[in-house]
Design a protein around this motif. Structure first.
Motif, PDB file in Angstrom:
ATOM      1  N   GLY A   1     -50.580  57.385 -37.883  1.00  0.00           N
ATOM      2  CA  GLY A   1     -51.870  56.712 -38.009  1.00  0.00           C
ATOM      3  C   GLY A   1     -52.535  57.070 -39.309  1.00  0.00           C
ATOM      4  O   GLY A   1     -51.898  57.579 -40.232  1.00  0.00           O
ATOM      5  N   GLY A   2     -53.844  56.819 -39.363  1.00  0.00           N
ATOM      6  CA  GLY A   2     -54.585  57.135 -40.566  1.00  0.00           C
ATOM      7  C   GLY A   2     -55.889  56.366 -40.637  1.00  0.00           C
ATOM      8  O   GLY A   2     -56.288  55.694 -39.681  1.00  0.00           O
ATOM      9  N   ARG A   3     -56.518  56.472 -41.804  1.00  0.00           N
ATOM     10  CA  ARG A   3     -57.820  55.856 -42.028  1.00  0.00           C
ATOM     11  C   ARG A   3     -57.630  54.476 -42.643  1.00  0.00           C
ATOM     12  O   ARG A   3     -56.672  54.257 -43.394  1.00  0.00           O
ATOM     13  N   TYR A   4     -58.512  53.566 -42.274  1.00  0.00           N
ATOM     14  CA  TYR A   4     -58.427  52.203 -42.851  1.00  0.00           C
ATOM     15  C   TYR A   4     -59.851  51.697 -43.052  1.00  0.00           C
ATOM     16  O   TYR A   4     -60.427  51.065 -42.188  1.00  0.00           O
ATOM     17  N   ASP A   5     -60.420  52.006 -44.228  1.00  0.00           N
ATOM     18  CA  ASP A   5     -61.836  51.701 -44.431  1.00  0.00           C
ATOM     19  C   ASP A   5     -62.111  50.265 -44.840  1.00  0.00           C
ATOM     20  O   ASP A   5     -63.280  49.885 -44.960  1.00  0.00           O
TER      21      ASP A   5
ATOM     22  N   THR B   1     -61.511  42.979 -44.105  1.00  0.00           N
ATOM     23  CA  THR B   1     -60.391  42.050 -44.323  1.00  0.00           C
ATOM     24  C   THR B   1     -60.313  41.031 -43.192  1.00  0.00           C
ATOM     25  O   THR B   1     -59.932  39.887 -43.386  1.00  0.00           O
ATOM     26  N   LEU B   2     -60.684  41.479 -41.982  1.00  0.00           N
ATOM     27  CA  LEU B   2     -60.603  40.567 -40.834  1.00  0.00           C
ATOM     28  C   LEU B   2     -61.965  39.918 -40.544  1.00  0.00           C
ATOM     29  O   LEU B   2     -62.279  39.603 -39.399  1.00  0.00           O
ATOM     30  N   ASP B   3     -62.777  39.782 -41.601  1.00  0.00           N
ATOM     31  CA  ASP B   3     -64.043  39.033 -41.575  1.00  0.00           C
ATOM     32  C   ASP B   3     -65.196  39.739 -40.865  1.00  0.00           C
ATOM     33  O   ASP B   3     -66.172  39.089 -40.477  1.00  0.00           O
ATOM     34  N   GLY B   4     -65.101  41.046 -40.680  1.00  0.00           N
ATOM     35  CA  GLY B   4     -66.226  41.790 -40.101  1.00  0.00           C
ATOM     36  C   GLY B   4     -67.062  42.400 -41.205  1.00  0.00           C
ATOM     37  O   GLY B   4     -66.714  42.296 -42.387  1.00  0.00           O
ATOM     38  N   PRO B   5     -68.175  43.052 -40.836  1.00  0.00           N
ATOM     39  CA  PRO B   5     -68.978  43.731 -41.861  1.00  0.00           C
ATOM     40  C   PRO B   5     -68.272  45.011 -42.309  1.00  0.00           C
ATOM     41  O   PRO B   5     -67.464  45.556 -41.542  1.00  0.00           O
ATOM     42  N   LYS B   6     -68.570  45.497 -43.492  1.00  0.00           N
ATOM     43  CA  LYS B   6     -67.874  46.690 -43.992  1.00  0.00           C
ATOM     44  C   LYS B   6     -68.059  47.841 -43.004  1.00  0.00           C
ATOM     45  O   LYS B   6     -69.170  48.289 -42.751  1.00  0.00           O
ATOM     46  N   THR B   7     -66.982  48.255 -42.396  1.00  0.00           N
ATOM     47  CA  THR B   7     -67.021  49.331 -41.398  1.00  0.00           C
ATOM     48  C   THR B   7     -65.743  50.150 -41.539  1.00  0.00           C
ATOM     49  O   THR B   7     -64.650  49.583 -41.614  1.00  0.00           O
ATOM     50  N   SER B   8     -65.898  51.444 -41.575  1.00  0.00           N
ATOM     51  CA  SER B   8     -64.704  52.290 -41.724  1.00  0.00           C
ATOM     52  C   SER B   8     -63.959  52.405 -40.397  1.00  0.00           C
ATOM     53  O   SER B   8     -64.525  52.162 -39.330  1.00  0.00           O
ATOM     54  N   GLY B   9     -62.693  52.800 -40.481  1.00  0.00           N
ATOM     55  CA  GLY B   9     -61.912  52.986 -39.255  1.00  0.00           C
ATOM     56  C   GLY B   9     -60.874  54.072 -39.447  1.00  0.00           C
ATOM     57  O   GLY B   9     -60.442  54.352 -40.572  1.00  0.00           O
ATOM     58  N   VAL B  10     -60.505  54.709 -38.345  1.00  0.00           N
ATOM     59  CA  VAL B  10     -59.404  55.682 -38.390  1.00  0.00           C
ATOM     60  C   VAL B  10     -58.784  55.730 -36.991  1.00  0.00           C
ATOM     61  O   VAL B  10     -59.497  55.615 -35.995  1.00  0.00           O
TER      62      VAL B  10
END
Ligand code: HAM
Length: 421
Positions: free
Chosen positions: A285-289, A294-303
């Motif tokens: 896994g890992g982080r995907y900020d 990219t999928l049309d949402g507001p800028k939101t970080s993810g991990v």
């Protein structure tokens, strides 16, 4: 004879019991971590994975199960969970009305048209988590701690945590340029796919299965040398928090992962026991900020991360871990003839509703075979119901271990079992 599709498997017997035990443990662990259970459809519109996982990844170019439904829509059986969970996060507007972070966990089948081999299936199960809305390196460390703690709870010892950082957008861009510079003179020595990768996404060359052992790949620039100070700072914090949680890790500068969405931290946990086999990556896994955007949402970080359940089960077998699974029943009921079956099934129902594991002879066996069957089922008690028991209302209960016999009324039975099981 109709056979199951290639790359799939059936579950039954003791394997099924072990699997259910692991699934329950996962559920309990996620409760302790305070994660929320998510479930998304097994098929989604094809664009979700093309854009989410990445057009140049092996998963999208070679491995998806794509088809048209009867309404002429392009749909794909999900090859992984992250893109779907991100879609669900956006579609349900969780960014608007929730306190961040939103911490999701999921479990279910994934489909990849891969060449089947030990540890690699076309339908396999993943347990995964995705955390949205936290840029803090504590989240990266927490996500890494989940599989590590699950393996620890299960008693797996031979595991190794590999981590690396791809850095933020700027670092990744600098690294991409370095890769182009580096690979340019070698391009004709690489496989056909890599030539294509060079043009579209040179990072994917590092993930090539054909050229994996070539010196060209081995000597390629390392992501870590191209991290800007923000990215380095984040990576150092992840390491510090892992140390604070007593999680051992190895920095593996070759680790880039096979999906396009990662930024900053990437990690994999591998089974490090000798002879385990080539499919030894238990989870990754890992982080995907940038993926939510990219999928049309507001800028939101993810991990997040996902683990393959089959590889986990193999690792448990390989290390001969004994799981505390229930392989016995509390009571086996024997109606001596047709006449006692109504009373027998009445008692069976009562036992089950009172929480006991109970079963009955469905096959009109003689007494000798019924005792054998009780042994096969590992039944603690046997209840024999004959004409006398039916008439008197007093049941004969036999302790199948000590062979002691008890005479009890139906009313006394539940109390007796409560005290003796
Ligand atoms: P992945 O590395 O593609 O990552 O898969 C995660 C895990 O699923 C692997 O480490 C492996 O244990 C298992 N797995 C993958 N393919 C197969 C297969 N064909 N047969 C059996 N097991 C397999 C992802 O899927 C990302 N979505 C992980 C993630 C979540 N990253 C961020 N959040």
């Amino acid at each position: 004879m109709i056979q199951r599709p290639k790359g799939t498997y059936d579950v039954n017997g003791i394997y099924g019991k072990k699997l259910l035990y692991v699934e329950e443990l996962i559920e309990g662990l996620m409760e302790k971590y305070n994660y929320e259970y998510f479930r998304t459809p097994i098929f989604e519109s094809s664009t979700l994975f093309h854009r989410g996982v990445g057009e140049t990844t092996d998963i999208v170019t070679k491995e998806t199960y794509d088809f048209k439904d009867r309404g002429d829509r392009d749909v794909t059986l999900r090859p992984e969970g992250t893109a779907s969970i991100v879609r669900s996060f956006i579609e349900n507007k969780m960014y608007g009305n929730r306190t961040m972070p939103v911490k999701a966990w999921y479990y279910g089948p994934m489909f990849r048209y891969e060449r089947p081999q030990s540890g690699r299936f076309r339908e396999f199960y993943q347990f995964g988590v995705e955390v949205f809305g936290s840029l803090d390196a504590m989240s990266d460390a927490e996500v890494i701690s989940i599989p590590v703690n699950l393996y620890k709870l299960l008693g797996l010892k031979g595991i190794k945590v590999n981590i690396n950082s791809l850095g933020d957008k700027e670092s990744r861009e600098m690294y991409r340029e370095a890769l182009i510079e580096y690979f340019k003179p070698h391009i004709n020595d690489l496989c056909e796919d890599c030539k294509e990768r060079f043009l579209k996404n040179p990072l994917r060359i590092l993930d090539c299965k054909i050229d994996a052992d070539s010196d060209i790949l081995k000597n390629a620039p390392k992501t870590i040398d191209y991290l800007n100070s923000n990215s380095l700072n984040h990576f150092n914090k992840v390491k510090k928090y892992l140390e604070a949680m007593n999680i051992d890790y190895t920095i593996n500068t070759k680790l880039v992962r096979g999906l396009d969405y990662y930024t900053h931290t990437v990690f994999e946990v591998e089974a490090s026991v000798e002879g385990f086999g080539s499919q030894n990556v238990l989870c990754g896994g890992g982080r995907y900020d940038n993926l939510v955007e990219t999928l049309d949402g507001p800028k939101t970080s993810g991990v997040g991360f996902a683990m393959g359940i089959e590889r986990l089960m193999t690792a448990l077998d390989y290390e001969a871990v004994t799981l505390p699974i229930i392989d016995n029943i509390d009571c086996y009921i024997i109606p001596v003839s047709e006449n006692e079956k109504d009373l027998a099934i009445h008692i069976l129902q009562d036992l089950r509703l009172n929480g006991f594991i109970a079963d009955i002879d469905y096959n009109n066996r003689n007494l000798k075979n019924n005792f054998k069957n009780a042994d096969r089922l590992n039944s603690k008690f046997i209840i024999i119901i004959g004409e006398e028991e039916k008439d008197s209302g007093i049941l004969t209960i036999k302790n199948n271990e000590t062979k002691e016999e008890y005479k009890l009324s139906h009313d006394e039975l539940i109390d007796f079992l409560d005290q003796n099981i």
